[in-house]
Design an enzyme around this catalytic site. Structure first.
Site, PDB file in Angstrom:
ATOM      1  N   SER A   1       0.775  -1.260   0.019  1.00 15.39           N
ATOM      2  CA  SER A   1       0.013   0.142  -0.025  1.00 15.39           C
ATOM      3  C   SER A   1       0.733   1.103  -0.250  1.00 15.39           C
ATOM      4  CB  SER A   1      -0.783  -0.131   1.376  1.00 15.39           C
ATOM      5  OG  SER A   1      -1.552   1.346   1.229  1.00 15.39           O
TER       6      SER A   1
ATOM      7  N   VAL B   1       7.136   2.334   4.481  1.00 15.02           N
ATOM      8  CA  VAL B   1       8.230   1.665   3.470  1.00 15.02           C
ATOM      9  C   VAL B   1       7.892   1.720   1.943  1.00 15.02           C
ATOM     10  CG1 VAL B   1       9.323  -0.556   2.940  1.00 15.02           C
ATOM     11  CG2 VAL B   1       9.167   0.137   5.476  1.00 15.02           C
ATOM     12  N   CYS B   2       6.606   1.519   1.767  1.00 13.70           N
ATOM     13  CA  CYS B   2       5.836   1.450   0.306  1.00 13.70           C
ATOM     14  C   CYS B   2       5.980   2.900  -0.064  1.00 13.70           C
ATOM     15  CB  CYS B   2       4.439   1.072   0.513  1.00 13.70           C
ATOM     16  SG  CYS B   2       4.419  -0.694   1.084  1.00 13.70           S
ATOM     17  N   SER B   3       5.715   3.951   0.591  1.00 15.35           N
ATOM     18  CA  SER B   3       5.711   5.181   0.408  1.00 15.35           C
ATOM     19  C   SER B   3       7.408   5.513  -0.009  1.00 15.35           C
ATOM     20  CB  SER B   3       5.384   6.249   1.348  1.00 15.35           C
ATOM     21  OG  SER B   3       5.440   7.428   0.914  1.00 15.35           O
TER      22      SER B   3
END
Length: 168
Positions: free
Chosen positions: A54, A59-61
């Site tokens: 997501s 971490v995804c950002s």
């Protein structure tokens, strides 16, 4: 068969593991305007496909921002795609708020077509497992990383190097 954990808990990844040298599986995901997008939309280019659970998590950002920053230096023959199971509306909001405009955010929310084709759907969570795929201009897989723990970062440098080796 790929085995990963998410927050230290094992998850099931149905589908086939994609390996270097494989023909890249096709898929249908959604653009932010809800139009369908397939692998063939970027035919003839090198594709770096960054897969995250997501965009709205730390971490995804970070991963998506990092590949967006790298995208500008990779040249016009490279497409950087960020695929998640987020709704297209959430992806659009996230990219606008974060000023991310050098990659294409794509949603696998509707059918999990990408997740199933690349073996990255976390069955228990209905999210995609953190992974990186580099596909050459002839639709062959040139680099694969299934990140063993879903909350860890991928190896950015190796992924970028794989792209550069295909474009030099």
């Amino acid at each position: 068969m790929v085995q990963i954990t998410f927050k230290k808990n094992p998850v099931t990844l149905p589908g086939n593991e994609v390996k270097v040298g494989d023909q890249a599986p096709d898929f249908t995901v959604l653009a932010n305007d809800l139009s369908p997008v397939t692998l063939q939309e970027t035919a003839g280019k090198v594709r770096l496909i960054s897969v995250v659970p997501s965009l709205d998590t730390g971490v995804c950002s970070d991963q998506t921002k990092r590949f967006s920053e790298e995208a500008a230096s990779l040249g016009d023959n490279v497409e950087v795609l960020a695929v998640s199971a987020d709704l297209p509306f959430a992806q659009k909001r996230w990219t606008e708020i974060n000023g991310v405009n050098s990659i294409t955010a794509l949603s696998d929310h509707r059918d999990l077509s990408f997740g199933e084709a690349y073996g990255v759907t976390m069955k228990e969570l209905r999210l995609l497992a953190r992974s990186i795929f580099v596909v050459d201009a002839n639709d062959r897989v040139a680099y694969v990383e299934y990140v063993p723990e879903g909350t860890d970062h991928p190896d950015y440098d190796k992924a970028i190097q794989a792209v550069k080796e295909l474009t030099n």
